[in-house]
Motif scaffolding. Structure first.
Motif, PDB file in Angstrom:
ATOM      1  N   LEU A   9       0.833  -1.187   0.000  1.00 30.38           N
ATOM      2  CA  LEU A   9       0.000   0.000   0.000  1.00 30.38           C
ATOM      3  C   LEU A   9       0.873   1.245   0.000  1.00 30.38           C
ATOM      4  O   LEU A   9       2.028   1.203   0.419  1.00 30.38           O
ATOM      5  CB  LEU A   9      -0.894   0.019   1.243  1.00 30.38           C
ATOM      6  N   GLY A  10       0.303   2.328  -0.445  1.00 26.95           N
ATOM      7  CA  GLY A  10       0.990   3.606  -0.332  1.00 26.95           C
ATOM      8  C   GLY A  10       0.528   4.332   0.915  1.00 26.95           C
ATOM      9  O   GLY A  10      -0.526   4.037   1.483  1.00 26.95           O
ATOM     10  N   ALA A  11       1.319   5.284   1.386  1.00 24.80           N
ATOM     11  CA  ALA A  11       0.952   6.122   2.525  1.00 24.80           C
ATOM     12  C   ALA A  11       1.397   7.544   2.231  1.00 24.80           C
ATOM     13  O   ALA A  11       2.380   7.767   1.517  1.00 24.80           O
ATOM     14  CB  ALA A  11       1.609   5.608   3.806  1.00 24.80           C
ATOM     15  N   GLU A  12       0.650   8.489   2.790  1.00 24.12           N
ATOM     16  CA  GLU A  12       0.968   9.892   2.536  1.00 24.12           C
ATOM     17  C   GLU A  12       0.618  10.719   3.758  1.00 24.12           C
ATOM     18  O   GLU A  12      -0.371  10.451   4.452  1.00 24.12           O
ATOM     19  CB  GLU A  12       0.179  10.389   1.326  1.00 24.12           C
ATOM     20  N   THR A  52       3.744  14.620   1.580  1.00 26.08           N
ATOM     21  CA  THR A  52       4.941  13.785   1.574  1.00 26.08           C
ATOM     22  C   THR A  52       4.549  12.317   1.442  1.00 26.08           C
ATOM     23  O   THR A  52       3.737  11.811   2.206  1.00 26.08           O
ATOM     24  CB  THR A  52       5.765  13.980   2.860  1.00 26.08           C
ATOM     25  N   SER A  53       5.099  11.623   0.455  1.00 21.31           N
ATOM     26  CA  SER A  53       4.823  10.199   0.255  1.00 21.31           C
ATOM     27  C   SER A  53       5.729   9.362   1.160  1.00 21.31           C
ATOM     28  O   SER A  53       6.895   9.699   1.371  1.00 21.31           O
ATOM     29  CB  SER A  53       5.045   9.808  -1.208  1.00 21.31           C
ATOM     30  N   LEU A  54       5.179   8.279   1.667  1.00 18.50           N
ATOM     31  CA  LEU A  54       5.917   7.406   2.574  1.00 18.50           C
ATOM     32  C   LEU A  54       5.842   5.974   2.067  1.00 18.50           C
ATOM     33  O   LEU A  54       4.887   5.581   1.407  1.00 18.50           O
ATOM     34  CB  LEU A  54       5.318   7.480   3.990  1.00 18.50           C
ATOM     35  N   LYS A  55       6.861   5.184   2.426  1.00 17.88           N
ATOM     36  CA  LYS A  55       6.873   3.778   2.044  1.00 17.88           C
ATOM     37  C   LYS A  55       7.238   2.922   3.254  1.00 17.88           C
ATOM     38  O   LYS A  55       7.600   3.434   4.317  1.00 17.88           O
ATOM     39  CB  LYS A  55       7.874   3.549   0.912  1.00 17.88           C
ATOM     40  N   GLU A  56       7.136   1.629   3.061  1.00 10.37           N
ATOM     41  CA  GLU A  56       7.456   0.690   4.132  1.00 10.37           C
ATOM     42  C   GLU A  56       8.871   0.921   4.656  1.00 10.37           C
ATOM     43  O   GLU A  56       9.814   1.085   3.889  1.00 10.37           O
ATOM     44  CB  GLU A  56       7.315  -0.739   3.606  1.00 10.37           C
ATOM     45  N   LEU A  89      -1.468  10.483   8.798  1.00  8.95           N
ATOM     46  CA  LEU A  89      -1.086   9.657   7.660  1.00  8.95           C
ATOM     47  C   LEU A  89      -2.344   9.022   7.074  1.00  8.95           C
ATOM     48  O   LEU A  89      -3.208   8.553   7.817  1.00  8.95           O
ATOM     49  CB  LEU A  89      -0.122   8.548   8.072  1.00  8.95           C
ATOM     50  N   ILE A  90      -2.416   8.965   5.759  1.00 10.83           N
ATOM     51  CA  ILE A  90      -3.525   8.299   5.082  1.00 10.83           C
ATOM     52  C   ILE A  90      -2.969   7.171   4.232  1.00 10.83           C
ATOM     53  O   ILE A  90      -2.029   7.364   3.457  1.00 10.83           O
ATOM     54  CB  ILE A  90      -4.311   9.275   4.187  1.00 10.83           C
ATOM     55  N   LEU A  91      -3.560   5.981   4.365  1.00 12.13           N
ATOM     56  CA  LEU A  91      -3.194   4.842   3.526  1.00 12.13           C
ATOM     57  C   LEU A  91      -4.067   4.803   2.278  1.00 12.13           C
ATOM     58  O   LEU A  91      -5.131   5.424   2.224  1.00 12.13           O
ATOM     59  CB  LEU A  91      -3.361   3.537   4.304  1.00 12.13           C
TER      60      LEU A  91
END
Length: 212
Positions: free
Chosen positions: A58-61, A85-89, A103-105
């Motif tokens: 999944l992506g997170a932001e 800002t984009s976030l990853k595992e 944070l939103i998934l």
């Protein structure tokens, strides 16, 4: 090889709801594929079917930030974070002092960090999301998905969503969970992930509570 190439194109472009093997059967009937070519086609279909069943990340932001908010890359470097800002595992996020971050998934679930809070995105797989509450208070509002686990890890104890809303706490004085909607399962991975307790809506469970 020509038939194999055409089949691969069909498999990758057809509606995902249609079975890979139904496409294979239709294609083989129409082209009367035999011998080595047929074996190659079957191998391709099996490989694509296996890939399609693998968990997807999944992506997170960061949807909202207030105050001093930083994010940590997998290289261990902390940088200033803003909404978008984009976030990853493997990434981390922290709020320094007074502030908030949300944070939103990709599935719509939301995680809110309160004052002086840090988290690590330990797993973003579509069938298992796990966030480590390093310290502070983390509020999770979870979109229900029967095929996916949603865990918040506090000092090695997993708080698994059985509903939609709960808050985990990790401070020197208190470590545990407060449940706002439905229920949360308390799981100890060292005990073969057996459920130690189920905390109902409106209740709290503390693994550590100095004030109690």
């Amino acid at each position: 090889q020509f038939f194999v190439a055409r089949l691969k194109a069909k498999l990758m472009t057809r509606n995902s709801k249609q079975s890979v093997f139904n496409i294979l059967f239709t294609f083989m009937k129409s082209r009367c594929i035999i011998g080595g070519s047929a074996l190659a086609v079957v191998a391709i279909a099996i490989a694509i079917g296996t890939i399609s069943r693998a968990p997807q990340a999944l992506g997170a932001e960061l949807a909202f930030t207030d105050g001093a908010v930083l994010f940590r890359t997998d290289a261990g470097i902390w940088q200033e974070a803003d909404a978008g800002t984009s976030l990853k595992e493997g990434d981390g996020v922290k709020v320094i002092g007074e502030g908030r971050a949300i944070l939103i998934l990709d599935d719509g679930s939301a995680v809110r960090l309160d004052n002086d809070t840090e988290v690590t995105l330990a797993s973003l797989e579509s069938n298992h999301f796990q966030i480590i509450n390093e310290y502070g208070q983390v509020y999770s509002r979870v979109v229900k998905a029967p095929s996916r686990y949603f865990d918040v890890n506090v000092k090695g104890v997993l708080y698994r969503a059985l509903g939609t809303a709960y808050m985990t706490v990790n401070t020197d004085e208190t470590q545990g969970v407060e449940v706002y909607h439905s229920a949360v399962a308390v799981i100890d991975p060292e005990e073969s992930e057996e459920t130690e307790a189920v905390v109902p809506e409106g209740s709290a469970y503390y693994d550590v509570n100095v004030e109690a």
